[in-house]
Design an enzyme around this catalytic site. Sequence first.
Site, short mmCIF file in Angstrom:
data_model
loop_
_atom_site.label_atom_id
_atom_site.label_comp_id
_atom_site.label_asym_id
_atom_site.label_seq_id
_atom_site.Cartn_x
_atom_site.Cartn_y
_atom_site.Cartn_z
N ASP A 262 0.93 -1.20 -0.04
CA ASP A 262 0.14 0.03 0.04
C ASP A 262 0.94 1.12 0.10
O ASP A 262 2.06 1.19 0.26
CB ASP A 262 -1.00 0.09 1.36
CG ASP A 262 -2.24 0.88 1.04
OD1 ASP A 262 -2.14 1.69 0.01
OD2 ASP A 262 -3.09 0.76 1.59
C1 BGC Z 1 -5.03 3.47 0.17
C2 BGC Z 1 -5.16 2.35 -1.16
C3 BGC Z 1 -4.90 3.12 -2.38
C4 BGC Z 1 -3.50 3.78 -2.40
C5 BGC Z 1 -3.35 4.61 -3.62
C6 BGC Z 1 -3.69 4.27 -0.04
O1 BGC Z 1 -3.90 5.41 0.85
O2 BGC Z 1 -5.12 2.82 1.20
O3 BGC Z 1 -6.40 1.78 -1.17
O4 BGC Z 1 -5.10 2.31 -3.49
O5 BGC Z 1 -3.64 4.67 -1.18
O6 BGC Z 1 -4.00 5.51 -3.78
#
Ligand code: BGC
Length: 740
Positions: A262
């Site tokens: 993530d």
């Molecule tokens: C989120 C993800 C997301 C990623 C990119 C993170 O803060 O938890 O679900 O895909 O950001 O935007």
Amino acid sequence: MKRVITLLAVAITLPLAAQQKPVYLDESRPIEERVEDALSRMTLEEKIGVIHAQSKFSSAGVPRLGIPELWTDDGPHGVRPEVYWDQWRQAGWTNDSCVAFPALTCLAATWNPDIALLYGQCLGEEARFRGKDVILGPGVNICRTPLCGRNFEYLGEDPYLASRMVVPYIQGVQQNGVAACVKHFALNNTEINRHTGNAVVDDRTLYEIYLPAFKAAVTEAHVWSLMGSYNLYKGQHCSHNARLLNDILKGEWGFDGVVVSDWGATHNTDEAITNGLDIEFDSWVGKPKGAPGKTYDYYYMAAPYLQRIKSGKVGTKELDDKVRRVLRLMFRTCMNTKAGFGSMCSEAHYAASRRIGEEGIVLLKNDDGLLPIDPAKTKRVLVVGENAIKMMTVGGGSSSLKVQREVLPLDGIRNRLAGLAEVTFVRGYVGDPSGEADGVTTGQNLKDDRSAAELRAEAVEAARQADCVIFVGGLNKSRGQDCEDADRIRLGLSYGQDSLIVALAEANPKLVVVNVSGSPVAMPWVDRVPAIVQTWYNGSEAGNSLAAVLMGDVNPSGKLPFTFPARIEDVGAHALGDYHAKGSRDTIDIRYNEGIFVGYRWADRQKKTKPLFPFGYGLSYTTFEYGRPTIDRKTLTADGQVTVSVSVKNTGEREGQEIVQLYVSDKKASVERPVKELKGFKKVALAPGEEKTITFTIGRDALCFFDATKHEWVAEPGRFEALIAASAADIKGKVAFDLE
Ligand code: BGC
């Protein structure tokens, strides 16, 4: 030897176009051969270059070899607008407005795998057209608490329902040469402390509740990528977690795709090397002062990894495994020339978005057949509430979108009733008038400076004059509501909506409450309101889908993908007290004391309390009658199956769809088992008077629990019951059988 060296030199010096097509570029060759060929041509630096980000959402390819960059994007409800290279902020492109599809809770509420396939296909087409190789979704974290800020991005509380819905979604996306990226693996069930929470969960609970949807994504849908979550498990961050990624995902399930961290979830080079992370995104490391290059070069899996290899501290075995996976992903996506070019903002996508919304809206209450609204008899319709006029595609965190168009509930109702009835709107309350996320603004001015009392008085007065009142409220995508990075602070609605609803009900008995949310909410006024409709963040066509259901053009057929508890104390995670409502900077244990008793499993166990609305519940404008279920044999052998049949008849006057549910109950076991568990469902369309027989087959798999000591799924011989139900609280009939 000399000849080989000369050939190699030619291959290196000639431009690609002048060389005989190398194996890795030859799409007629098996992918694994191409992977090995490409890998053998890459330098150490090039290998390091493909396993970490080079911008907010992309990782580098290998320019020398003509291997393109890999582009990811959110996910999961539409394709996020382009952002600046190094920033979250939208870059201001004018050709990146998408179609927003309904939030995943709506998809789950359709209980229709065909609709999930359609969803995935359309989203995949939009992503492909926009040049995205990986779409960051779907999310399948189980709704452990109604307060989790990201429930709206997930597929409900039940592992079986989530599994059945996630598989076709992924297949649909990947048909386009776009990878789905199932997230957030694993145990990211609260947004508070999402970076510091250490999930303490027993193996049985992990395998029975929190892993099945991920497993289905991997072993059935063959998902090409997966995102490791922010939180910790066994004291180790999940994006480089040995047990989750090495042992379970890549070991037990044989995942051959790419694990992406993530964004900002990588914290440690050594763990990232050995514990299964393949591409690192968005680490919050600073570039050493005065150092050359870019911040990305200093990521955990960039310079520090290179140094470890160069100094001999670590070998290249893990690196090659990561690069193989990345190459495999590239051949499936950005280097797949056979998957078409996608399409964007087509009428077909709008139609799909509308259809998904229509099938997911849930009719919760409809006393005296108040709904559908009959325009012939209802000349003055009053719409009240901020959610009737607020754009909901902007906000909520990373799933926020920039849409080409969004039909608001008020506009949907107005369009539908144009020329048939007079529709007026009053605000009733002010919730959150803001509407901006990462530089995308709704362009709406929702400010209203009047006091709450003034707004309410106006609404009550208008309600008295109307033939029918439609209140559209609920949650929104602001922080502390349905929004990433924070949880809700209460089950109830904010902004004084509860007392406003009561006042409206007193002013006009023909009140329809439309709750827009992505999570269960409390409804203390449930007995004072004749009609309640649960709708979701339904994207570009939200208003049209809602109006179609309210006016009866579409007969509602959604059912709840999670339990609506009456009180927050009626939720296992809260009753057993290990839900942390406060943020912690230090690692903090989140103990899953309630174990497998999540959602209806908990509600069933607490015989004394009744949920506000049970899991699997939803009404229709028609009625269905269930026959007595029958079973083809009384005994199930270890590798055999039994078939349960039940007839369902449409006994009303409209065509409609019923979701027939099969739960299995283990009557006696050596461990405590849930009263029942969902093991099958079918959505069946019936014309008035029509009757169909639905069959379910039950194999040994449906009877198992996870035995943590043996580390295997166990079905104990003895008596079981197959329950045919219209919801978790409405059992229509049962048949018993024995497992030999
Ligand atoms: C989120 C993800 C997301 C990623 C990119 C993170 O803060 O938890 O679900 O895909 O950001 O935007």
